[in-house]
Design a protein around this motif. Structure first.
Motif, PDB file in Angstrom:
ATOM      1  N   ILE A 160       0.855  -1.187   0.000  1.00  0.00           N
ATOM      2  CA  ILE A 160       0.000   0.000   0.000  1.00  0.00           C
ATOM      3  C   ILE A 160       0.893   1.241   0.000  1.00  0.00           C
ATOM      4  CG2 ILE A 160      -0.215   0.172   2.517  1.00  0.00           C
ATOM      5  CD1 ILE A 160      -3.225   0.831   2.015  1.00  0.00           C
ATOM      6  N   THR A 161       0.407   2.304  -0.628  1.00  0.00           N
ATOM      7  CA  THR A 161       1.157   3.560  -0.629  1.00  0.00           C
ATOM      8  C   THR A 161       0.376   4.626   0.140  1.00  0.00           C
ATOM      9  OG1 THR A 161       0.168   4.281  -2.719  1.00  0.00           O
ATOM     10  CG2 THR A 161       2.253   3.084  -2.854  1.00  0.00           C
ATOM     11  N   VAL A 162       1.142   5.528   0.745  1.00  0.00           N
ATOM     12  CA  VAL A 162       0.569   6.682   1.429  1.00  0.00           C
ATOM     13  C   VAL A 162       1.332   7.918   0.976  1.00  0.00           C
ATOM     14  CG1 VAL A 162      -0.251   5.395   3.442  1.00  0.00           C
ATOM     15  CG2 VAL A 162       2.048   6.314   3.460  1.00  0.00           C
ATOM     16  N   LYS A 163       0.680   9.056   1.001  1.00  0.00           N
ATOM     17  CA  LYS A 163       1.305  10.301   0.548  1.00  0.00           C
ATOM     18  C   LYS A 163       2.153  10.892   1.671  1.00  0.00           C
ATOM     19  CE  LYS A 163      -2.289  11.259  -2.775  1.00  0.00           C
ATOM     20  NZ  LYS A 163      -3.364  12.130  -3.193  1.00  0.00           N
ATOM     21  N   LYS A 164       3.284  10.228   1.932  1.00  0.00           N
ATOM     22  CA  LYS A 164       4.210  10.644   2.995  1.00  0.00           C
ATOM     23  C   LYS A 164       5.630  10.553   2.467  1.00  0.00           C
ATOM     24  CE  LYS A 164       0.932  10.787   6.086  1.00  0.00           C
ATOM     25  NZ  LYS A 164       0.389  12.068   6.422  1.00  0.00           N
ATOM     26  N   SER A 165       6.509  11.370   3.035  1.00  0.00           N
ATOM     27  CA  SER A 165       7.931  11.264   2.726  1.00  0.00           C
ATOM     28  C   SER A 165       8.540  10.148   3.561  1.00  0.00           C
ATOM     29  CB  SER A 165       8.636  12.590   3.032  1.00  0.00           C
ATOM     30  OG  SER A 165       8.633  12.825   4.427  1.00  0.00           O
ATOM     31  N   HIS A 166       9.772   9.804   3.280  1.00  0.00           N
ATOM     32  CA  HIS A 166      10.456   8.714   3.966  1.00  0.00           C
ATOM     33  C   HIS A 166      10.425   8.899   5.490  1.00  0.00           C
ATOM     34  CE1 HIS A 166      13.246   5.330   3.905  1.00  0.00           C
ATOM     35  NE2 HIS A 166      13.965   5.945   4.815  1.00  0.00           N
ATOM     36  N   LYS A 186       0.093   8.988  11.702  1.00  0.00           N
ATOM     37  CA  LYS A 186      -1.048   8.294  12.309  1.00  0.00           C
ATOM     38  C   LYS A 186      -1.660   7.312  11.315  1.00  0.00           C
ATOM     39  CE  LYS A 186      -2.259  12.037  15.425  1.00  0.00           C
ATOM     40  NZ  LYS A 186      -3.271  13.048  15.761  1.00  0.00           N
ATOM     41  N   GLU A 187      -1.629   7.672  10.049  1.00  0.00           N
ATOM     42  CA  GLU A 187      -2.150   6.801   9.002  1.00  0.00           C
ATOM     43  C   GLU A 187      -1.366   5.482   8.964  1.00  0.00           C
ATOM     44  OE1 GLU A 187      -3.092   6.991   4.210  1.00  0.00           O
ATOM     45  OE2 GLU A 187      -1.799   8.503   5.094  1.00  0.00           O
ATOM     46  N   THR A 195      -9.432  -0.586   5.836  1.00  0.00           N
ATOM     47  CA  THR A 195      -8.797   0.241   6.859  1.00  0.00           C
ATOM     48  C   THR A 195      -9.248   1.691   6.696  1.00  0.00           C
ATOM     49  OG1 THR A 195      -6.888  -1.190   6.872  1.00  0.00           O
ATOM     50  CG2 THR A 195      -6.597   0.987   7.821  1.00  0.00           C
ATOM     51  N   GLN A 196      -9.684   2.303   7.761  1.00  0.00           N
ATOM     52  CA  GLN A 196      -9.984   3.730   7.763  1.00  0.00           C
ATOM     53  C   GLN A 196      -8.739   4.451   8.245  1.00  0.00           C
ATOM     54  OE1 GLN A 196     -12.851   5.161   6.688  1.00  0.00           O
ATOM     55  NE2 GLN A 196     -13.406   3.094   6.073  1.00  0.00           N
ATOM     56  N   THR A 197      -8.186   5.356   7.433  1.00  0.00           N
ATOM     57  CA  THR A 197      -6.946   6.036   7.801  1.00  0.00           C
ATOM     58  C   THR A 197      -7.245   7.386   8.434  1.00  0.00           C
ATOM     59  OG1 THR A 197      -6.754   6.955   5.596  1.00  0.00           O
ATOM     60  CG2 THR A 197      -5.600   4.874   6.028  1.00  0.00           C
ATOM     61  N   ALA A 198      -6.265   7.887   9.187  1.00  0.00           N
ATOM     62  CA  ALA A 198      -6.434   9.121   9.964  1.00  0.00           C
ATOM     63  C   ALA A 198      -6.053  10.369   9.189  1.00  0.00           C
ATOM     64  CB  ALA A 198      -5.591   9.042  11.240  1.00  0.00           C
ATOM     65  N   ASP A 199      -5.034  10.300   8.339  1.00  0.00           N
ATOM     66  CA  ASP A 199      -4.520  11.503   7.672  1.00  0.00           C
ATOM     67  C   ASP A 199      -5.186  11.735   6.337  1.00  0.00           C
ATOM     68  OD1 ASP A 199      -2.898  11.630   9.837  1.00  0.00           O
ATOM     69  OD2 ASP A 199      -1.100  10.979   8.796  1.00  0.00           O
TER      70      ASP A 199
END
Length: 102
Positions: free
Chosen positions: A67-73, A80-81, A98-102
């Motif tokens: 899965i990918t998330v829009k976050k840096s390393h 929180k996600e 999954t319900q994500t927080a961010d």
């Protein structure tokens, strides 16, 4: 290769000397897609990634899910996600629903 990462390449970051996965335990990968901040130090990436690791480098045929998330390393560590995704996997064996927080 950036001088900052050069010493890491012989220690498996190249992906050439990764040991075979020899267990039945499921494992997953959470990858970032926000290429910011660290790219200034590393010289950037030649493709999509989190600023340090290319997205294509985060796939392995033995992974159960990816899965990918829009976050840096670095932001992956404080997200929180990511905590919710990890917790869901550890509790249910999947990222699905999954319900994500961010």
């Amino acid at each position: 290769v950036s001088p900052i990462l050069a010493r890491s390449m012989p220690s498996a970051l190249s992906g050439e000397d990764i040991p075979e996965w020899r267990t039945e335990r499921d494992w997953v990968m959470i990858s970032g897609t926000r290429n910011q901040l660290l790219w200034m130090l590393t010289g950037g990436l030649p493709g999509e990634g989190d600023g340090t690791v290319l997205l294509e480098e985060t796939h392995h045929p033995k992974q159960k899910e990816h899965i990918t998330v829009k976050k840096s390393h670095t932001a992956l560590l404080f997200s929180k996600e990511v905590v919710k995704l990890t917790s869901n996997f550890l509790n249910t064996g999947t990222f699905n629903n999954t319900q994500t927080a961010d």
